[in-house]
Design a protein around this motif. Structure first.
Motif, mmCIF file in Angstrom:
data_model
loop_
_atom_site.group_PDB
_atom_site.id
_atom_site.type_symbol
_atom_site.label_atom_id
_atom_site.label_comp_id
_atom_site.label_asym_id
_atom_site.label_seq_id
_atom_site.Cartn_x
_atom_site.Cartn_y
_atom_site.Cartn_z
ATOM 1 N N LYS A 170 -16.669 28.147 -0.761
ATOM 2 C CA LYS A 170 -17.288 28.581 0.605
ATOM 3 C C LYS A 170 -18.388 29.303 0.929
ATOM 4 O O LYS A 170 -19.330 29.327 1.750
ATOM 5 C CB LYS A 170 -15.892 29.269 1.684
ATOM 6 C CG LYS A 170 -15.589 30.532 0.952
ATOM 7 C CD LYS A 170 -14.595 31.001 2.074
ATOM 8 C CE LYS A 170 -14.241 32.404 1.883
ATOM 9 N NZ LYS A 170 -13.186 32.905 2.425
ATOM 10 N N HIS A 171 -18.551 30.081 -0.134
ATOM 11 C CA HIS A 171 -20.031 30.893 -0.316
ATOM 12 C C HIS A 171 -21.037 30.286 -1.174
ATOM 13 O O HIS A 171 -22.050 30.750 -1.621
ATOM 14 C CB HIS A 171 -19.595 32.388 -0.762
ATOM 15 C CG HIS A 171 -18.632 33.003 0.191
ATOM 16 N ND1 HIS A 171 -19.082 33.333 1.444
ATOM 17 C CD2 HIS A 171 -17.659 33.513 -0.045
ATOM 18 C CE1 HIS A 171 -17.971 33.895 1.910
ATOM 19 N NE2 HIS A 171 -16.898 34.015 1.027
ATOM 20 N N SER A 172 -20.672 29.016 -1.658
ATOM 21 C CA SER A 172 -21.592 28.271 -2.579
ATOM 22 C C SER A 172 -21.833 29.160 -3.726
ATOM 23 O O SER A 172 -22.876 28.841 -4.458
ATOM 24 C CB SER A 172 -22.737 27.880 -2.016
ATOM 25 O OG SER A 172 -22.621 27.133 -0.806
ATOM 26 N N ARG A 173 -20.874 29.681 -4.531
ATOM 27 C CA ARG A 173 -21.087 30.759 -5.437
ATOM 28 C C ARG A 173 -20.360 29.760 -6.652
ATOM 29 O O ARG A 173 -19.433 29.170 -6.472
ATOM 30 C CB ARG A 173 -20.652 32.129 -5.333
ATOM 31 C CG ARG A 173 -21.293 32.961 -4.231
ATOM 32 C CD ARG A 173 -20.871 34.037 -4.012
ATOM 33 N NE ARG A 173 -21.446 35.148 -5.149
ATOM 34 C CZ ARG A 173 -22.743 35.638 -4.797
ATOM 35 N NH1 ARG A 173 -23.453 35.672 -3.797
ATOM 36 N NH2 ARG A 173 -23.152 36.467 -5.825
ATOM 37 N N ILE A 174 -20.797 30.227 -7.967
ATOM 38 C CA ILE A 174 -20.184 29.466 -9.213
ATOM 39 C C ILE A 174 -19.725 31.026 -9.850
ATOM 40 O O ILE A 174 -20.448 32.015 -10.097
ATOM 41 C CB ILE A 174 -21.408 28.977 -10.015
ATOM 42 C CG1 ILE A 174 -21.763 27.817 -9.249
ATOM 43 C CG2 ILE A 174 -20.977 28.622 -11.403
ATOM 44 C CD1 ILE A 174 -23.063 27.008 -9.731
ATOM 45 N N TYR A 175 -18.655 30.789 -10.492
ATOM 46 C CA TYR A 175 -18.034 31.717 -11.285
ATOM 47 C C TYR A 175 -17.713 31.494 -12.754
ATOM 48 O O TYR A 175 -16.955 30.388 -12.937
ATOM 49 C CB TYR A 175 -16.537 32.106 -10.507
ATOM 50 C CG TYR A 175 -16.786 32.347 -9.065
ATOM 51 C CD1 TYR A 175 -17.084 33.632 -8.610
ATOM 52 C CD2 TYR A 175 -16.830 31.194 -8.136
ATOM 53 C CE1 TYR A 175 -17.190 33.810 -7.492
ATOM 54 C CE2 TYR A 175 -16.732 31.651 -6.881
ATOM 55 C CZ TYR A 175 -17.097 33.032 -6.386
ATOM 56 O OH TYR A 175 -17.257 33.021 -5.075
ATOM 57 N N SER A 176 -18.059 31.969 -13.519
ATOM 58 C CA SER A 176 -18.194 31.705 -15.043
ATOM 59 C C SER A 176 -17.125 32.816 -15.547
ATOM 60 O O SER A 176 -16.470 33.612 -15.012
ATOM 61 C CB SER A 176 -19.445 32.074 -15.568
ATOM 62 O OG SER A 176 -19.607 31.576 -17.227
ATOM 63 N N ASN A 177 -16.554 32.307 -16.934
ATOM 64 C CA ASN A 177 -15.656 32.974 -17.479
ATOM 65 C C ASN A 177 -16.273 33.583 -18.871
ATOM 66 O O ASN A 177 -16.640 32.678 -19.623
ATOM 67 C CB ASN A 177 -14.431 32.144 -17.931
ATOM 68 C CG ASN A 177 -13.323 32.779 -18.621
ATOM 69 O OD1 ASN A 177 -13.092 34.154 -18.542
ATOM 70 N ND2 ASN A 177 -12.403 32.294 -19.254
ATOM 71 N N PHE A 178 -16.256 35.074 -18.897
ATOM 72 C CA PHE A 178 -17.067 35.699 -19.892
ATOM 73 C C PHE A 178 -15.910 36.136 -21.155
ATOM 74 O O PHE A 178 -15.000 36.764 -20.685
ATOM 75 C CB PHE A 178 -17.832 37.008 -19.287
ATOM 76 C CG PHE A 178 -19.134 36.413 -18.986
ATOM 77 C CD1 PHE A 178 -20.399 36.222 -19.843
ATOM 78 C CD2 PHE A 178 -19.005 35.967 -17.695
ATOM 79 C CE1 PHE A 178 -21.238 35.840 -18.935
ATOM 80 C CE2 PHE A 178 -20.126 35.804 -16.950
ATOM 81 C CZ PHE A 178 -21.305 35.594 -17.378
ATOM 82 N N LEU A 179 -16.072 35.720 -22.242
ATOM 83 C CA LEU A 179 -15.109 35.753 -23.262
ATOM 84 C C LEU A 179 -15.617 37.070 -24.233
ATOM 85 O O LEU A 179 -16.577 37.132 -24.775
ATOM 86 C CB LEU A 179 -15.008 34.622 -24.362
ATOM 87 C CG LEU A 179 -14.702 33.390 -23.723
ATOM 88 C CD1 LEU A 179 -14.640 32.306 -24.726
ATOM 89 C CD2 LEU A 179 -13.452 33.458 -22.716
ATOM 90 N N GLN A 180 -14.536 38.128 -23.952
ATOM 91 C CA GLN A 180 -15.110 39.237 -24.691
ATOM 92 C C GLN A 180 -14.681 39.130 -26.464
ATOM 93 O O GLN A 180 -15.261 39.915 -27.107
ATOM 94 C CB GLN A 180 -14.211 40.419 -24.164
ATOM 95 C CG GLN A 180 -14.197 42.045 -24.875
ATOM 96 C CD GLN A 180 -13.291 42.849 -24.047
ATOM 97 O OE1 GLN A 180 -12.768 42.440 -22.868
ATOM 98 N NE2 GLN A 180 -13.263 43.992 -24.579
ATOM 99 N N THR A 181 -13.837 38.053 -26.762
ATOM 100 C CA THR A 181 -13.524 37.991 -28.131
ATOM 101 C C THR A 181 -13.859 36.788 -28.701
ATOM 102 O O THR A 181 -13.219 35.976 -29.525
ATOM 103 C CB THR A 181 -12.057 38.142 -28.119
ATOM 104 O OG1 THR A 181 -11.253 37.153 -27.303
ATOM 105 C CG2 THR A 181 -11.173 39.586 -27.915
ATOM 106 N N GLY A 182 -14.857 36.004 -27.838
ATOM 107 C CA GLY A 182 -15.256 34.624 -28.389
ATOM 108 C C GLY A 182 -16.324 34.574 -29.432
ATOM 109 O O GLY A 182 -16.603 33.569 -30.033
#
Length: 877
Positions: free
Chosen positions: A608-620
């Motif tokens: 609804k806010h036209s925002r994109i949410y990524s997933n950041f991997l601490q152990t990637g």
């Protein structure tokens, strides 16, 4: 069929010495050969599984070959004292470990090995010979005898022998008779090399066959050489022939391999030479195959609260959630499990949905129960996900104290798989229930029967507790302290970062995509016109066929799937045909459109806010750098007009601006800190242009061209770049690239010695350590030559890049303490942080945040940041 492993002992020891030449213990005693030998013994059960093992030794003094030819082996330079010092230790290890070693006066190890091969010819015994000596290749017989090379780590049968030397095993003696063997001072025929020997043997089969048919040899030069060298040829064949009639049969039964671990008998030697990596492997306990616990389903709220109320305040509770999906922002909770002892674990179903599902615990009671659990010390595996689920479904924020076993597993060894199933198998030899066996395709956990769900979910909590107890005991104290001090705290920082997201101007992107569609169409037509053909531009095979078959452009090697047409290949052809530039432009634009524009537009339209949410991997990653996925916002194209236009569609919300704070040359500063190179430290201390300074040192002048080369060298060396890579990158002669790098090291003298020190310590210890104390392991002892070179490069880069990752992580944790709705962290791209800050707060925010970033750690070199602000991502510098 049983297997007898025969080891050409001294040749093997020599190879071990030169592979790990510079290793020493703290008393400066050489230890590389001893480490290599210990690792070889460790590998016997897996790589060299044997029923019998015999170490064949050369006798002291002269052999019958010296009587035939006094100059035999006389050309050898004396072995270095470091090598000679380790041989008696390794021989002592053989004896103490209970292995059989055999030597016979007047004979070499090769003759002992040949005699064992003959003895076993009619026995049901397969022989593996471990050697680097080409003489022994004459013993290869498919199905009976093979050669294992400790250098290449390859097994050689007849076909492999032909591929390696160009002759069959039965022709090896004739081959050496013709071309000689400089390592043993076997003369051969002067003027006949390996290629000539191979050609002659192809035609005439043997040395005797060659001399019987001299008149048929068309090459007059070779004919003359053979006539002149006949005596040496037949002498050389005798020298290369193995004596196979030694009486040795009684040794075979004595050499039977026992089930115990041989190295446990030489612990005193391993400790004296400080072979920590070997000692660590030996100390690992046997894996427990019989883990057992009771899985309890809780359908009664009184029972649930009774269990939780009775828990002591200091209880450790392993906790896990079951949900409808992997996207924590979208997923709904189905149930949760918890475990407080190794005897039992509980599952609390909440929203299972199928016919005849029993009455479950209400969401209201679940929230109260989770609040009670959060008052204790909470353990989880990938807690960031579980905490998000609880926050999104119940509005509960983080517990006061928590630990993540996934992070602990990553700290123990960042290169190994750390998902729950693999970790349980690795640590406890325990096979967990797999999600796929429970949930049908197209369904989610809500459709699983609660009783079956209980077995699966309770096991997750139980095994998580087991993980924690294991790491509490086994993980080194500094790494446990690091986890408590920063890694667990970082979960909060990442959660906040992910929840903020970044806004996409969907209208602007839609307009841009229409423009890209037109440009893709125009580029496609231009390519078809230039090639006078229509084909699938997205098919590397079809592109390869057009370029290399139809247009006859120079091609690289053709693989099984066709010609390579990757970017590297195409860039070498850019001057050969105008279509190459068009294809590269098409690929850049098509990738941007289909990989970034389309998917991210869909994601933004859903919010609804036209925002994109990524997933950041601490152990990637193994280095410690953050990685990003679903979508990967760290990999948005950074260069070119297409990329800039695309990034301008990421915008700050009304009344806010984007702020970028970027560490300046942080990995070079890490190099200055660790190497303590005086010139590099002074350059940073005085805020000099490091690339200009390097250019002046190497070329005695600084201009655009020399600075550009200096920059390539400065950054390239961090990634282990050699002169060949520099030569390719700069399109210059390899000799010139080599000269540049030599000049660099002559000026920055401490850097070269630092690189050597890192490589040697990584080989000796088996790991490197970053600024924060994190470790990355390298399996040098089981690596092939190509892997060893790669590990050497990565060992240096892992310290520099890994330490830079530590620093920005510490900074993010500290910065996040002062963030709120008016000051949001929205992206991390390795050495850069991007924030969304209210306009009136920007100036002070930049000053304060820069100060935190530049002073977060005390180093031998000062850290520096650069900053910029803009209303969209594309305008950030």
């Amino acid at each position: 069929m049983k297997t007898l492993t025969l080891i050409d002992t001294f040749g093997f020891f020599f190879r071990l010495f030169y592979a790990l030449k510079d290793l020493q213990n703290s008393k400066k005693e050489p230890s590389g050969m001893i480490l290599g030998f210990a690792n070889f013994i460790l590998s016997l059960k897996n790589e060299h599984k044997s029923d019998y093992i015999i170490f064949a030794l050369d006798s002291k003094g002269k052999t019958f070959r010296n009587e035939l030819y006094p100059a035999y082996k006389q050309n050898r330079t004396p072995p270095p004292p470091e090598l000679l010092a380790q041989i008696p230790i390794c021989i002592e290890m053989i004896e103490k470990m209970g292995f059989i070693s055999v030597s016979k006066e007047g004979y070499e190890a090769d003759d002992i090995i040949a005699s064992f091969v003959k003895i076993c010819k009619d026995k049901d015994i397969f022989i593996r010979i471990i050697t680097q000596d080409k003489d022994l290749y004459q013993l290869i017989e498919d199905g009976k005898t093979s050669i294992y090379s400790p250098l290449s780590k390859n097994n050689y049968d007849t076909a492999a022998c032909v591929e390696k030397y160009g002759v069959k095993p039965c022709q090896i003696r004739d081959f050496l008779a013709l071309c000689g063997d400089s390592s043993d001072n076997i003369p051969g025929v002067k003027g006949i090399g390996a290629k000539g020997a191979k050609t002659l043997l192809e035609e005439f089969q043997s040395l005797e066959g060659i001399f019987e048919n001299l008149t048929l040899i068309r090459n007059q030069r070779n004919k003359n050489l053979l006539l002149e060298g006949k005596e040496n040829a037949f002498l050389s064949k005798k020298l290369a022939s193995l004596y196979e009639d030694l009486e040795l049969e009684n040794f075979i039964e004595k050499s039977a391999v026992l089930d115990d671990e041989p190295l446990l008998k030489v612990l005193d030697i391993l400790k004296h030479y400080e072979l920590h990596s070997v000692l660590k492997k030996l100390s690992l306990e046997k894996k427990d195959k019989n883990l057992a616990f009771q899985a309890r389903l809780i359908l009664n709220e009184d029972e649930l609260f009774s269990i939780l109320n009775e828990l002591p305040k200091e209880s450790i509770i392993a906790f896990d959630t079951e949900t409808t999906g992997l996207d924590a922002k979208e997923a709904r909770i189905v149930g949760f499990s918890f475990c407080v002892s190794e005897e039992e674990a509980f599952y609390v179903p909440l929203t299972h949905n199928y016919l005849d599902v029993p009455l479950q615990i209400s969401l209201e009671s679940a929230k109260k129960a989770i609040e009670m659990i959060y008052r204790h010390y909470v353990i989880g595996h990938n807690l960031k996900y579980d905490f998000k689920i609880i926050e999104n479904n119940f509005g509960l924020s983080f517990p006061l104290k928590y630990a993540d076993t996934m992070i602990l597993a990553w700290l123990e060894n960042p290169s190994l798989r750390i998902n729950m199933d693999d970790l349980a198998l690795r640590l406890f030899n325990y096979e967990t229930l797999h999600f796929e066996t429970l949930v049908k395709k197209g369904e989610n956990f809500a459709s699983v029967d609660v009783y079956k769900a209980c077995e699966y979910a309770a096991e997750d909590a139980y095994i998580t507790l087991k993980f924690y107890l294991y790491f509490l005991e086994k993980l080194e104290k500094p790494l446990l302290e690091l986890a408590e001090k920063s890694e667990f705290e970082f979960i909060k920082t990442l959660t906040m970062l992910e929840n903020n997201g970044i806004k996409l101007d969907t209208k602007a992107l839609s307009v841009l995509m229409k423009q890209y569609e037109q440009e893709i169409k125009i580029l496609s037509e231009e390519i078809y016109t230039l090639c006078e053909d229509k084909f699938n531009l997205n098919s590397p095979k079809q592109v390869g066929d057009i370029l290399f078959q139809k247009l006859k452009l120079p091609s690289g090697k053709k693989g099984k799937t066709g010609y390579s047409t990757d970017e590297k290949v195409l860039k070498t052809l850019i001057d050969k045909h105008p279509v190459i530039e068009k294809i590269l432009a098409y690929r850049e634009l098509a990738k941007l459109y289909f990989t970034y524009c389309e998917p991210l537009l869909k994601l933004a339209l859903k919010d609804k806010h036209s925002r994109i949410y990524s997933n950041f991997l601490q152990t990637g990653t193994a280095t410690g750098r953050l990685s990003s996925k679903d979508p990967n916002l760290q990999n948005i194209p950074a260069h070119g007009q297409y990329a800039k236009d695309y990034k301008t569609c990421f915008v700050a919300q009304e009344g806010f601006s984007f702020i970028s704070l970027d560490y300046s040359q942080i990995e070079l500063r890490m190099l200055a800190h660790f190497s303590e190179d005086e010139k590099l430290l002074n350059a940073f201390e005085n805020d000099e242009d490091i690339h200009a300074k390097t250019a002046m040192m190497i070329f005695k002048e600084n201009n655009y061209h020399t600075r550009s080369i200096a920059k390539s060298i400065n950054f390239g060396l961090i990634y282990g770049m050699g002169y060949k890579t520099l030569s390719q990158n700069l399109k210059i002669e390899a000799s010139l690239a080599k000269k540049y790098i030599q000049s660099y090291f002559e000026n920055f003298t401490s850097i070269k010695s630092y690189f050597e020190r890192v490589r040697n310590e990584a080989k000796q210890k088996g790991f490197i350590t970053t600024l924060s104390g994190r470790k990355r392991y390298f399996d040098f002892e089981n690596a092939k030559a190509v892997q060893i070179a790669m590990y050497e490069r990565e060992s240096i880069n892992s310290i520099l890049q890994g330490s830079a990752a530590d620093i920005i992580k510490f900074a993010m944790i500290e910065i996040s303490k002062d963030l709120n709705e008016d000051k949001k962290m929205i992206l991390q791209i390795h050495d850069e942080l991007i924030f969304e800050v209210k306009d009136e707060l920007c100036e002070n925010f930049i000053k304060k945040t820069s100060d935190i970033m530049e002073n977060i750690v005390k180093l031998k070199v000062k850290l520096k940041t650069s900053s910029s602000s803009a209303k969209n991502w594309g305008e950030l510098k």
